[in-house]
Design an enzyme around this catalytic site. Structure first.
Site, PDB file in Angstrom:
ATOM      1  N   ASP A  25     -10.868   1.864  -3.247  1.00  5.73           N
ATOM      2  CA  ASP A  25     -11.386   1.570  -1.914  1.00  5.73           C
ATOM      3  C   ASP A  25     -12.909   1.517  -1.901  1.00  5.73           C
ATOM      4  O   ASP A  25     -13.506   1.088  -0.910  1.00  5.73           O
ATOM      5  CB  ASP A  25     -10.919   2.645  -0.920  1.00  5.73           C
ATOM      6  CG  ASP A  25      -9.493   2.410  -0.446  1.00  5.73           C
ATOM      7  OD1 ASP A  25      -8.945   1.324  -0.708  1.00  5.73           O
ATOM      8  OD2 ASP A  25      -8.929   3.320   0.192  1.00  5.73           O
ATOM      9  N   ASP A  56       0.823  -1.207   0.000  1.00  6.82           N
ATOM     10  CA  ASP A  56       0.000   0.000   0.000  1.00  6.82           C
ATOM     11  C   ASP A  56       0.858   1.258   0.000  1.00  6.82           C
ATOM     12  O   ASP A  56       2.067   1.216   0.287  1.00  6.82           O
ATOM     13  CB  ASP A  56      -0.937  -0.012   1.220  1.00  6.82           C
ATOM     14  CG  ASP A  56      -2.279   0.635   0.941  1.00  6.82           C
ATOM     15  OD1 ASP A  56      -2.371   1.425  -0.023  1.00  6.82           O
ATOM     16  OD2 ASP A  56      -3.242   0.365   1.683  1.00  6.82           O
TER      17      ASP A  56
END
Length: 690
Positions: free
Chosen positions: A513, A445
């Protein structure tokens, strides 16, 4: 295929349906000749013989015709190359030679101590271009701008520009607009690819999804970047792109140093936007994505079920439920390491939390493997919390400006990955982690942008923008070589780092997301313009969607929406009913049956997600599958039929869901349930040639 004229000054690169041609004049001006349908070398030589238009006091005969415009001389168009030395600025090159190696063409030029090599290579109908700059002189050279390539389009009327724009949780939105005179500039000044734009554009005049000419370009770079699409005064169009957002300084090349730009790839298609997309997809599956011939497994990620409140026993309970519904890869997300009980601490300390995992990750990984699943973890190596052992030991390892406040987003700072000591620390930490337990997958990430991009004490601190990305690539390459069985996923707060550069080093990408199944239709539609389903991670999460919008949707709709890519499950399985778990297992089983078509087949976008019904179709060999999703319906308005594509019009196909037999190019009436309330609905239809 590469063809070269006898005089060694005209070159034609050809793929199955297209050609790209350039010509060097007697004055060492490199001119673009052709990009489009396949032509022969003789055709290119005829184009090369045509004289240039005359120059004037106000216009240049080179603008819009040069293959790689440099700064300086009789030019007014945006330069791809801008160089500064202690004595001068700009470039005045002379041609040295060309050479070839395998299927690559190299054109070599010289300007004093600067050597410039333009690289060309065809991959099917995709042309890859990049540039190498070598400082062979005795003085340093500053690269203010070093773009990978400039693409020149043929003369047409009424160009239309396609691009992908967005923001966090709303990435990859497709927009098409008329191209007007002047420049359209997109890019990122954030240090990573960004949620706001993907580094891709396409141009057409009248193309539909399946017909018409389309030109597309995509940049393989995961840092700050810029693409400029310019319609020049004479209506010619050029596309210039490369690393870095502005011209304030890219790198300082000391004597003996070199810089190779990222690849800037381009394609021409005469089969519409859909055909261009399928060409991009084939190119990436064949030449870009590691191990693209392998199926990506169905994963479960524990983040939404647990967030930071995790324990070994709790993860095992979720793993057992995940295995029971057919999941193949179990992933422990954020919270397993250091003092990571919230987003305020622990980043940088990549060792298992001893209270949560007393014996490390190996016992849980072993139990996950015993359940028949692979085991994965989440990391964010390029970041650090101020509340971490790493930052307390090395506060100088972050990007910062001397005498300025260190900006924190999400309570974290950006490590200066351009530093060799930071690179070595991360290598030791991650190599040790992957060696400590049987880990099969890493979700990598990157949750904040560059803000204080400084490097006190460094003679040329601007280089961190480029060197951070080069170090990231080097670290991923090194880890993949040392741990070849580990798969990597690129994530950046969702879709903030998606490009051909990161895809050449990762096995899939986290698309957004936003896991709401209705919102995802537009995101996935835009993503598919350039990237294949083989890398597009898509999750089934809980309903109502408490993470974003509170929308209620059926498990059926959530699964069919997510089955358009690499299927994952991210809901709290401990709260799902036995009926929901049983239904989930049936959907997972169905996905595994159609996975070869979805992940490796040819994609046809039957209906975009702009009306009541959207549908995508995947074709592979004698089989095809259609995912149809009903977003809204109105009373008295019948649902449209779906006209399938990519099938043999002379053959017959049986629909496995209905038993009906259809001819090749059929209008298929789908199996959606209709009602009066406008409920979301979805269906999967499989057809097989008989």
């Amino acid at each position: 295929m590469l063809e070269i004229a006898e005089n060694g000054r005209t070159w034609v690169l050809s793929g199955p349906t297209s050609s790209y041609a350039v010509h060097l004049t007697e004055h060492d001006e490199l001119l673009h000749l052709h990009w489009g349908p396949a032509i022969a070398l003789a055709d290119a030589e005829e184009l090369a013989a045509r004289p240039l238009p005359g120059a004037s006091s106000f216009e240049s005969q080179l603008d819009g015709r040069e293959e790689y415009p440099v700064e300086g001389g009789p030019r007014f168009a945006r330069p791809a190359l801008s160089v500064r030395t202690p004595e001068r600025r700009g470039t005045e090159w002379t041609f040295e030679r060309y050479d070839t190696e395998d299927d690559e063409l190299r054109l070599r030029f010289k300007d004093g101590g600067l050597a410039i090599t333009l690289h060309y290579r065809t991959r099917g109908d995709v042309v890859e271009r990049w540039t190498t700059l070598d400082n062979d002189g005795a003085e340093p050279l500053e690269l203010l701008r070093a773009d990978s390539a400039t693409w020149t389009l043929p003369e047409r009327e009424g160009w239309r520009l396609s691009q992908l724009h967005g923001r966090w949780a709303a990435e990859s939105r497709l927009v098409r607009s008329d191209l007007t005179y002047g420049e359209k500039v997109i890019g990122s000044r954030r240090g990573h690819t960004g949620h706001q734009h993907l580094p891709w554009v396409a141009l057409d005049t009248d193309a539909t999804e399946e017909r018409g000419e389309v030109y597309g370009c995509a940049l393989a770079w995961s840092g700050s970047w810029r693409l400029a699409v310019a319609q020049l005064p004479d209506a010619r169009v050029q596309i210039t792109g490369g690393a870095g957002y502005d011209d304030s300084g890219l790198l300082l090349l000391a004597p003996g140093e070199s810089f190779t730009t990222p690849v800037f790839a381009g394609l021409w298609s005469d089969t519409g936007h859909g055909g261009a997309s399928r060409t991009w997809h084939t190119y990436q599956r064949t030449y870009v994505i590691p191990d693209a011939d392998q199926d990506r497994p169905v994963l479960y990620n524990s983040w939404e079920a647990t967030q930071f409140d995790i324990s070994e026993d709790q993860q095992e309970v979720l793993a057992r439920r995940a295995a029971a519904v057919g999941v193949e890869l179990f992933v422990v997300d954020d919270g397993w390491f250091g003092a990571r009980t919230s987003d305020r601490a622990g980043l940088g300390d990549w060792t298992p939390n001893p209270d949560r995992f007393p014996a490390g990750l190996k016992p849980l990984a072993d139990r996950v493997h015993a359940l028949g699943m692979q085991f994965g973890i989440w990391v964010e190596p390029e970041m650090v919390n101020a509340d971490s052992d790493l930052y307390r030991a090395h506060p100088d390892w972050v990007q910062y400006q001397e005498g300025r406040k260190r900006t924190e987003f999400r309570n974290q700072l950006v490590l200066n990955l351009a530093r060799e000591d930071v690179q070595e620390y991360l290598w030791e930490q991650l190599d040790g982690l992957l060696s400590s337990a049987p880990i099969d997958y890493v979700k990598w990430d990157f949750n904040r942008c560059f803000t204080d991009a400084g490097w006190p004490g460094e003679a040329y601190p601007q280089r961190l923008w480029v060197d951070h990305v080069r170090a990231l690539y080097g670290l991923l390459d090194r880890l993949r070589a040392a741990h070849p069985g580990v798969a990597f996923e690129s994530c950046s707060g969702g879709g903030g780092r998606i490009d051909l550069g990161i895809m050449s080093r990762t096995d899939q990408v986290w698309t957004s997301d936003n896991t709401d199944p209705l919102d995802r239709l537009a995101i996935q539609h835009g993503f598919s313009q350039i990237h294949p389903a083989r890398v597009m991670a898509a999750w089934v999460t809980d309903s109502p969607n408490t993470q974003l919008n509170g929308r209620v949707s059926s498990l059926r709709f959530r699964f069919v929406s997510a089955m358009a890519g690499v299927l994952g499950v991210g809901g709290d399985l401990s709260e799902w009913t036995e009926e929901e778990l049983a239904e989930a297992r049936r959907w997972v089983e169905l996905y595994k049956e159609i996975r070869p078509l979805v992940q490796h087949g040819d994609l046809h976008r039957l209906r975009p997600p702009t009306g009541g019904l959207s549908a995508v179709q995947y074709v592979r060999g004698d089989e095809t599958v259609v995912l149809a999703l009903l977003q809204a319906q109105h009373y008295g308005e019948p649902l449209p039929a779906l006209r399938l594509r990519g099938l043999d019009p002379t053959a017959s196909y049986e629909c496995l869901e209905t038993g009906e037999v259809h001819r090749g190019a059929v209008l298929l009436h789908h199996g959606l349930r209709t009602g009066l309330r406008g409920d979301l609905d979805a269906t999967v239809l499989r057809l097989r040639r008989i």
